[in-house]
Design a protein around this motif. Structure first.
Motif, mmCIF file in Angstrom:
data_model
loop_
_atom_site.group_PDB
_atom_site.id
_atom_site.type_symbol
_atom_site.label_atom_id
_atom_site.label_comp_id
_atom_site.label_asym_id
_atom_site.label_seq_id
_atom_site.Cartn_x
_atom_site.Cartn_y
_atom_site.Cartn_z
ATOM 1 N N SER A 150 1.038 -1.247 0.047
ATOM 2 C CA SER A 150 0.059 0.084 -0.048
ATOM 3 C C SER A 150 0.830 1.163 0.029
ATOM 4 N N ARG B 100 -3.299 2.883 4.584
ATOM 5 C CA ARG B 100 -2.912 1.556 4.609
ATOM 6 C C ARG B 100 -4.158 0.842 3.548
ATOM 7 N N GLU B 101 -5.445 1.325 3.179
ATOM 8 C CA GLU B 101 -6.134 0.863 2.447
ATOM 9 C C GLU B 101 -5.963 1.025 0.967
#
Length: 155
Positions: free
Chosen positions: A134, A138-139
């Motif tokens: 990533s 984080r997503e």
């Protein structure tokens, strides 16, 4: 001098501007420190490895999205009129915030570690990562289109 060239794609991403609060604004490209953090995480480095970074890229457009926002102050006890979540004796407020996202990001990143012996190690880490990669939040997942060791020369 040897370098690792990465060609990356991301669908929707936010490279958070640290001074934005109400609207989580984004930089148009990831900051060097964010890229260095991605490299360190991908390689499982537990101590800092000095490196030079080059970032090139483009994005298609900017969009705004809603996100859940959690706020808590250190040591503030739960108050039902103020907090929505109780954790032990402490209170957490939950609300909505706006997030600015870049869509269809394409990046070309060059990584030149100070220690040239790390080139092969970084290359292998991106070829076969231990977990998903990533960049940004984080997503914000990365699709690695190309990982290549290239020679850089000053002209």
């Amino acid at each position: 001098m040897k370098s690792i060239r990465l060609k990356l794609k991301q669908n929707l991403v936010n490279y958070k501007l640290p001074t934005s609060f109400q609207l989580k604004e984004t930089y148009p490209l990831p900051p060097y420190s964010t890229v260095i953090g991605m490299v360190h995480n991908t390689c499982n480095y537990t101590e800092y490895k000095p490196m030079k970074i080059s970032v090139q890229g483009k994005y298609h457009s900017k969009v705004n999205d809603l996100a859940t926002r959690y706020e808590f102050k250190n040591g503030m006890t739960f108050d039902a009129s103020r907090h929505q979540i109780k954790v032990g004796e402490y209170g957490i407020s939950r609300g909505v915030s706006n997030v600015e996202l870049l869509s269809d990001v394409e990046l070309v990143i060059h990584i030149v570690p100070e220690d040239e012996n790390l080139v092969e190690e970084i290359f292998n880490a991106f070829k076969t990562p231990h977990e998903y990669i990533s960049l940004g939040r984080r997503e914000d997942l990365v699709v690695v289109d190309e990982v290549k060791i290239v020679e850089i020369s000053e002209e």
